[in-house]
Design an enzyme around this catalytic site. Structure first.
Site, PDB file in Angstrom:
ATOM      1  N   SER A   1      -9.460 -25.494  -4.972  1.00  0.00           N
ATOM      2  CA  SER A   1      -8.981 -26.625  -4.163  1.00  0.00           C
ATOM      3  C   SER A   1      -8.980 -27.914  -4.979  1.00  0.00           C
ATOM      4  O   SER A   1      -8.036 -28.712  -4.913  1.00  0.00           O
ATOM      5  CB  SER A   1      -9.886 -26.820  -2.939  1.00  0.00           C
ATOM      6  OG  SER A   1      -9.842 -25.696  -2.113  1.00  0.00           O
TER       7      SER A   1
ATOM      8  N   GLN B   1      -5.608 -28.053   4.585  1.00  0.00           N
ATOM      9  CA  GLN B   1      -4.225 -28.114   4.096  1.00  0.00           C
ATOM     10  C   GLN B   1      -3.369 -28.967   5.028  1.00  0.00           C
ATOM     11  O   GLN B   1      -2.546 -29.768   4.573  1.00  0.00           O
ATOM     12  CB  GLN B   1      -3.658 -26.709   3.945  1.00  0.00           C
ATOM     13  CG  GLN B   1      -4.365 -25.946   2.831  1.00  0.00           C
ATOM     14  CD  GLN B   1      -3.877 -24.531   2.659  1.00  0.00           C
ATOM     15  OE1 GLN B   1      -2.960 -24.083   3.342  1.00  0.00           O
ATOM     16  NE2 GLN B   1      -4.488 -23.806   1.734  1.00  0.00           N
TER      17      GLN B   1
ATOM     18  N   ARG C   1       3.537 -17.077   5.873  1.00  0.00           N
ATOM     19  CA  ARG C   1       2.438 -17.917   6.371  1.00  0.00           C
ATOM     20  C   ARG C   1       2.994 -19.081   7.195  1.00  0.00           C
ATOM     21  O   ARG C   1       4.056 -19.611   6.911  1.00  0.00           O
ATOM     22  CB  ARG C   1       1.574 -18.382   5.197  1.00  0.00           C
ATOM     23  CG  ARG C   1       0.845 -17.174   4.596  1.00  0.00           C
ATOM     24  CD  ARG C   1      -0.015 -17.518   3.446  1.00  0.00           C
ATOM     25  NE  ARG C   1      -1.160 -18.334   3.829  1.00  0.00           N
ATOM     26  CZ  ARG C   1      -2.036 -18.800   2.953  1.00  0.00           C
ATOM     27  NH1 ARG C   1      -1.889 -18.562   1.659  1.00  0.00           N
ATOM     28  NH2 ARG C   1      -3.054 -19.526   3.364  1.00  0.00           N
TER      29      ARG C   1
ATOM     30  N   ARG D   1      -9.100 -12.323  -2.416  1.00  0.00           N
ATOM     31  CA  ARG D   1     -10.462 -12.305  -1.835  1.00  0.00           C
ATOM     32  C   ARG D   1     -10.814 -10.902  -1.318  1.00  0.00           C
ATOM     33  O   ARG D   1     -11.968 -10.485  -1.379  1.00  0.00           O
ATOM     34  CB  ARG D   1     -10.593 -13.339  -0.713  1.00  0.00           C
ATOM     35  CG  ARG D   1     -10.137 -14.728  -1.138  1.00  0.00           C
ATOM     36  CD  ARG D   1     -11.177 -15.807  -0.958  1.00  0.00           C
ATOM     37  NE  ARG D   1     -10.618 -17.082  -1.393  1.00  0.00           N
ATOM     38  CZ  ARG D   1     -10.904 -17.687  -2.541  1.00  0.00           C
ATOM     39  NH1 ARG D   1     -11.766 -17.165  -3.380  1.00  0.00           N
ATOM     40  NH2 ARG D   1     -10.333 -18.829  -2.865  1.00  0.00           N
TER      41      ARG D   1
ATOM     42  N   ARG E   1      -5.721 -30.311  -6.459  1.00  0.00           N
ATOM     43  CA  ARG E   1      -5.624 -31.731  -6.090  1.00  0.00           C
ATOM     44  C   ARG E   1      -5.634 -32.621  -7.328  1.00  0.00           C
ATOM     45  O   ARG E   1      -4.964 -33.653  -7.368  1.00  0.00           O
ATOM     46  CB  ARG E   1      -6.767 -32.089  -5.125  1.00  0.00           C
ATOM     47  CG  ARG E   1      -6.499 -31.514  -3.704  1.00  0.00           C
ATOM     48  CD  ARG E   1      -7.787 -31.381  -2.900  1.00  0.00           C
ATOM     49  NE  ARG E   1      -7.581 -31.021  -1.504  1.00  0.00           N
ATOM     50  CZ  ARG E   1      -7.366 -29.775  -1.065  1.00  0.00           C
ATOM     51  NH1 ARG E   1      -7.303 -28.764  -1.904  1.00  0.00           N
ATOM     52  NH2 ARG E   1      -7.211 -29.546   0.237  1.00  0.00           N
TER      53      ARG E   1
ATOM     54  N   LYS F   1      -4.073 -15.940   6.478  1.00  0.00           N
ATOM     55  CA  LYS F   1      -4.315 -16.194   5.051  1.00  0.00           C
ATOM     56  C   LYS F   1      -3.383 -15.296   4.238  1.00  0.00           C
ATOM     57  O   LYS F   1      -2.387 -14.810   4.753  1.00  0.00           O
ATOM     58  CB  LYS F   1      -5.786 -15.953   4.733  1.00  0.00           C
ATOM     59  CG  LYS F   1      -6.750 -16.856   5.517  1.00  0.00           C
ATOM     60  CD  LYS F   1      -6.570 -18.318   5.184  1.00  0.00           C
ATOM     61  CE  LYS F   1      -7.571 -19.195   5.919  1.00  0.00           C
ATOM     62  NZ  LYS F   1      -7.349 -20.622   5.683  1.00  0.00           N
TER      63      LYS F   1
ATOM     64  N   ASP G   1     -13.137 -18.994   3.551  1.00  0.00           N
ATOM     65  CA  ASP G   1     -12.671 -18.057   2.518  1.00  0.00           C
ATOM     66  C   ASP G   1     -13.758 -17.057   2.108  1.00  0.00           C
ATOM     67  O   ASP G   1     -13.470 -16.070   1.429  1.00  0.00           O
ATOM     68  CB  ASP G   1     -12.182 -18.820   1.282  1.00  0.00           C
ATOM     69  CG  ASP G   1     -10.967 -19.684   1.617  1.00  0.00           C
ATOM     70  OD1 ASP G   1     -10.265 -19.368   2.595  1.00  0.00           O
ATOM     71  OD2 ASP G   1     -10.737 -20.677   0.908  1.00  0.00           O
TER      72      ASP G   1
HETATM   73  O1  SPQ Z   1      -4.070 -21.832  -1.035  1.00  0.00           O
HETATM   74  P1  SPQ Z   1      -4.286 -20.677  -0.143  1.00  0.00           P
HETATM   75  O2  SPQ Z   1      -3.393 -19.546  -0.498  1.00  0.00           O
HETATM   76  O3  SPQ Z   1      -4.172 -21.039   1.320  1.00  0.00           O
HETATM   77  O4  SPQ Z   1      -5.802 -20.192  -0.404  1.00  0.00           O
HETATM   78  C1  SPQ Z   1      -6.957 -19.922   0.422  1.00  0.00           C
HETATM   79  C2  SPQ Z   1      -7.825 -18.893  -0.406  1.00  0.00           C
HETATM   80  O5  SPQ Z   1      -8.415 -17.953   0.127  1.00  0.00           O
HETATM   81  O6  SPQ Z   1      -7.907 -19.108  -1.607  1.00  0.00           O
HETATM   82  C3  SPQ Z   1      -6.650 -19.379   1.812  1.00  0.00           C
HETATM   83  F1  SPQ Z   1      -6.019 -18.302   1.847  1.00  0.00           F
HETATM   84  O7  SPQ Z   1      -7.808 -21.080   0.529  1.00  0.00           O
HETATM   85  C4  SPQ Z   1      -7.504 -22.248   1.329  1.00  0.00           C
HETATM   86  C5  SPQ Z   1      -8.529 -22.377   2.443  1.00  0.00           C
HETATM   87  O8  SPQ Z   1      -8.554 -21.240   3.271  1.00  0.00           O
HETATM   88  C6  SPQ Z   1      -7.555 -23.444   0.415  1.00  0.00           C
HETATM   89  C7  SPQ Z   1      -7.676 -24.730   1.143  1.00  0.00           C
HETATM   90  C8  SPQ Z   1      -7.449 -25.999   0.422  1.00  0.00           C
HETATM   91  O9  SPQ Z   1      -7.524 -26.031  -0.818  1.00  0.00           O
HETATM   92  O10 SPQ Z   1      -7.201 -27.017   1.098  1.00  0.00           O
HETATM   93  C9  SPQ Z   1      -8.061 -24.804   2.480  1.00  0.00           C
HETATM   94  C10 SPQ Z   1      -8.258 -23.599   3.312  1.00  0.00           C
HETATM   95  O11 SPQ Z   1      -7.091 -23.367   4.081  1.00  0.00           O
HETATM   96  P2  SPQ Z   1      -6.830 -24.114   5.499  1.00  0.00           P
HETATM   97  O12 SPQ Z   1      -5.572 -23.466   6.023  1.00  0.00           O
HETATM   98  O13 SPQ Z   1      -8.026 -23.779   6.339  1.00  0.00           O
HETATM   99  O14 SPQ Z   1      -6.661 -25.515   5.253  1.00  0.00           O
END
Ligand code: SPQ
Length: 425
Positions: free
Chosen positions: A20, A166, A119, A385, A24, A339, A312
Site C-alpha cells: 500500500s 481504496q 472487481r 494471498r 502511494r 478481492k 488481507d
Molecule cells: O490492490 P488490491 O488488489 O486491492 O490488493 C489487496 C491485497 O490483498 O493485496 C486486496 F485484494 O489489498 C488492498 C486491501 O484489501 C490494498 C488496499 C490499499 O492499499 O488501499 C486496501 C484494501 O482494500 P479496500 O478495498 O478494503 O480498500
C-alpha cells in the site's frame, strides 16, 4: 508447486516493502514538485503496474534494486497517455488512479487483467461522479475498463457504505483538485497511509474519528520515504511461526500502523507468543521487529472495527484457526468476496479439502479447529494471498499439498518461497 510438513522454522527474515505504501509513494511522488526517493520499495507486479501507468503519463521514474526515484511532474503535469492504462491485477492502482484522473485535462481508458475487470468499481464511480467526474464503465457493468474524462471537481462529504482505504483514497486524491473541502466518513477506520503520506508531501489533510478531511492543494513536494516491511506479507511467517512445532522467527522492520495491526491483536487473543522489539517510527509509520514462537492456540471471535485492520490477513487467520483448539468465528468480512478472488468461498473450499471443519456464512466463516489436516491440490485462483496461505498450511499438514498457480506470489512477495525455504534449514 508442492509442499509437505516441515519439522521447524528458525531464523530471521526481512519481508519486502509494504504494498500500500509503495503504491502511494510513486503516485504522490509523480504529482509532487521535485524528486521523491523511495527506499525498500516493493518490486512486486502490482507496484510495477503503478510505475508503468505514471511513466505512460510522462513521469520519469528510475528503479535500481529496491530504490525508486520519482522525478515528479507537479500536480498539473501529467500527460495524456498514448495507450490504455493497464493496472494489471492491482485494485489499489485502478481505484486510486481513477481519483487522480478524474481531475486531469484529458481522457483516458483504465483497465487491468481478468480479475480486475470483475472487481466492483461502482464504489468509486458513485462518489467521484458526485464530485463532477465523468467516468463510465465501458461494458456498463460497473467494472473496468473505465473511461475517464477529466473535469473540474467540487468537494463533497461522502458517507461511504464500506470501510475501504481504496474508496477513501480515491476521493481524497480527487479532493486535492476540487474546489472546497472534501470529507469521507467510513463506518470503521480503514488503513490511513494516504492521509499520513499526503500530509508529509504538504497537503492539508487530517482525520476526525472515522472522517478524513482534505483541502485542495496548490502543490505537493517530493519526499524521502523509507517503506516499512509489509505486515500483510509478515502475516504468513507470523502464522507459520505460531503453528509449526519448535519454531522461532525474527521478522525485521515490519510496519505496525494501528490501522493495519489487527493480526497482532488477534494472534495474541488466540494465545500466540509474540514480542515487538526495537519499535521506531518513520514518516508517521511505526515499525518493529517481531519475534514469534510456537504457541498453543485457541479459537476466537473476529468482527466489527478490527476487520479493516486485518482484511488481507483473514485467509491466513482462517488457516491458523484450523490448528487452534475450539471455534473461531469471523464476521463482518463480506468485503473478502470482492478481492482478487472470492476469498471466503476459496478459503472454505481449500480448507475443507485439507480436512478442516469450516463453514461459510454470509459475511465470514466459522472454523471448528483441532481436526488433523492432510495435503490436497489447491487452486490459488491466481490470488497471491491464497497461494501463500496454503503454502504455509501445506507445511503443517500430513502428506503433500500442491498449489496451482503458485507463481502469483509475484504480485506482493516475489521471493516468498525462497524465504520460506531458508527458514527450514
Ligand atoms: O490492490 P488490491 O488488489 O486491492 O490488493 C489487496 C491485497 O490483498 O493485496 C486486496 F485484494 O489489498 C488492498 C486491501 O484489501 C490494498 C488496499 C490499499 O492499499 O488501499 C486496501 C484494501 O482494500 P479496500 O478495498 O478494503 O480498500
Amino acid at each position: 508447486m508442492k509442499f509437505s510438513a516441515v519439522r521447524r522454522l528458525h531464523g530471521e527474515i526481512t519481508v519486502p516493502g509494504d504494498k500500500s505504501i509503495s503504491h502511494r509513494s510513486v503516485m504522490f511522488g509523480s504529482l509532487a514538485k521535485g524528486t521523491t526517493e523511495i527506499h525498500h520499495f516493493l518490486r512486486g507486479a502490482d507496484c510495477l503496474s503503478t510505475i508503468s501507468c505514471f511513466q505512460a503519463m510522462g513521469v520519469a521514474i528510475d528503479i535500481s534494486g529496491d530504490i525508486v526515484i520519482v522525478h515528479g511532474n507537479g500536480l498539473h503535469g501529467l500527460k495524456k497517455p498514448e495507450a490504455i492504462l493497464d493496472c494489471g491485477n492491482s485494485g489499489t492502482t485502478t481505484r486510486l488512479i481513477a481519483g487522480i484522473l478524474s481531475a486531469q485535462d484529458f481522457e483516458v481508458t483504465l483497465t487491468g487483467d481478468a480479475s480486475i475487470q470483475k472487481r466492483p468499481m461502482k464504489r468509486i464511480i458513485t462518489p467521484l461522479s458526485r464530485m463532477g467526474a465523468r467516468i463510465r464503465s465501458l461494458h456498463n457493468n460497473d467494472c473496468a475498463p473505465l473511461v475517464i474524462s477529466g473535469s473540474p471537481l467540487n468537494g463533497i462529504h461522502y458517507l461511504s457504505p464500506v470501510a475501504s482505504a481504496q474508496v477513501k483514497s480515491s476521493i481524497l486524491l480527487a479532493g486535492l483538485y476540487a474546489s472546497g473541502e472534501t470529507r469521507v466518513t467510513e463506518p470503521y477506520l480503514s488503513r490511513n497511509h494516504t492521509e499520513l503520506m499526503l500530509s508529509s508531501f504538504g497537503a492539508d489533510v487530517h482525520t476526525e474519528e472515522t472522517t478524513a478531511i482534505i483541502k485542495p492543494a496548490k502543490e505537493l513536494y517530493g519526499q524521502k520515504i523509507e517503506v516499512p516491511g509489509d505486515i500483510s506479507s509478515a502475516a504468513f511467517f507470523l502464522a507459520a511461526g505460531l503453528m509449526i512445532p519448535d519454531s522461532e522467527i525474527l521478522i525485521r522492520g515490519v510496519g505496525i500502523n494501528p490501522t493495519r495491526d489487527g493480526i497482532l491483536r488477534v494472534c495474541r487473543d488466540m494465545g500466540g507468543k509474540m514480542e515487538l522489539l526495537n519499535i521506531r517510527e518513520n514518516g508517521g509509520e511505526p515499525t518493529a521487529d517481531i519475534l514469534v514462537k510456537t504457541s498453543v492456540l485457541h479459537g476466537t471471535e473476529i468482527g466489527g472495527a478490527v476487520i479493516p485492520t486485518l482484511i488481507d490477513e483473514l485467509p491466513m487467520i482462517a488457516a491458523l484457526a484450523c490448528l487452534a483448539e475450539g471455534e473461531t468465528i469471523i464476521r463482518d468480512a463480506a468485503e473478502l468476496k470482492v478481492k482478487e478472488s472470492n476469498r471466503i468461498e476459496v478459503m472454505v473450499r481449500g480448507l475443507s479439502a485439507m480436512g478442516a471443519d469450516v463453514s461459510e456464512t454470509d459475511d465470514g466463516m466459522i472454523i471448528r479447529g483441532g481436526k488433523p489436516l492432510h495435503g490436497a491440490v489447491i487452486d490459488s485462483h491466481l490470488d497471491h494471498r491464497i497461494a501463500m496461505t496454503f503454502a504455509i498450511l501445506g507445511c503443517c499438514a500430513q502428506g503433500e499439498t500442491e498449489i496451482i498457480g503458485a507463481e502469483c506470489v509475484n504480485i506482493s512477495y516475489p521471493r516468498f518461497y525462497q524465504d520460506l525455504e531458508r527458514l527450514t534449514h
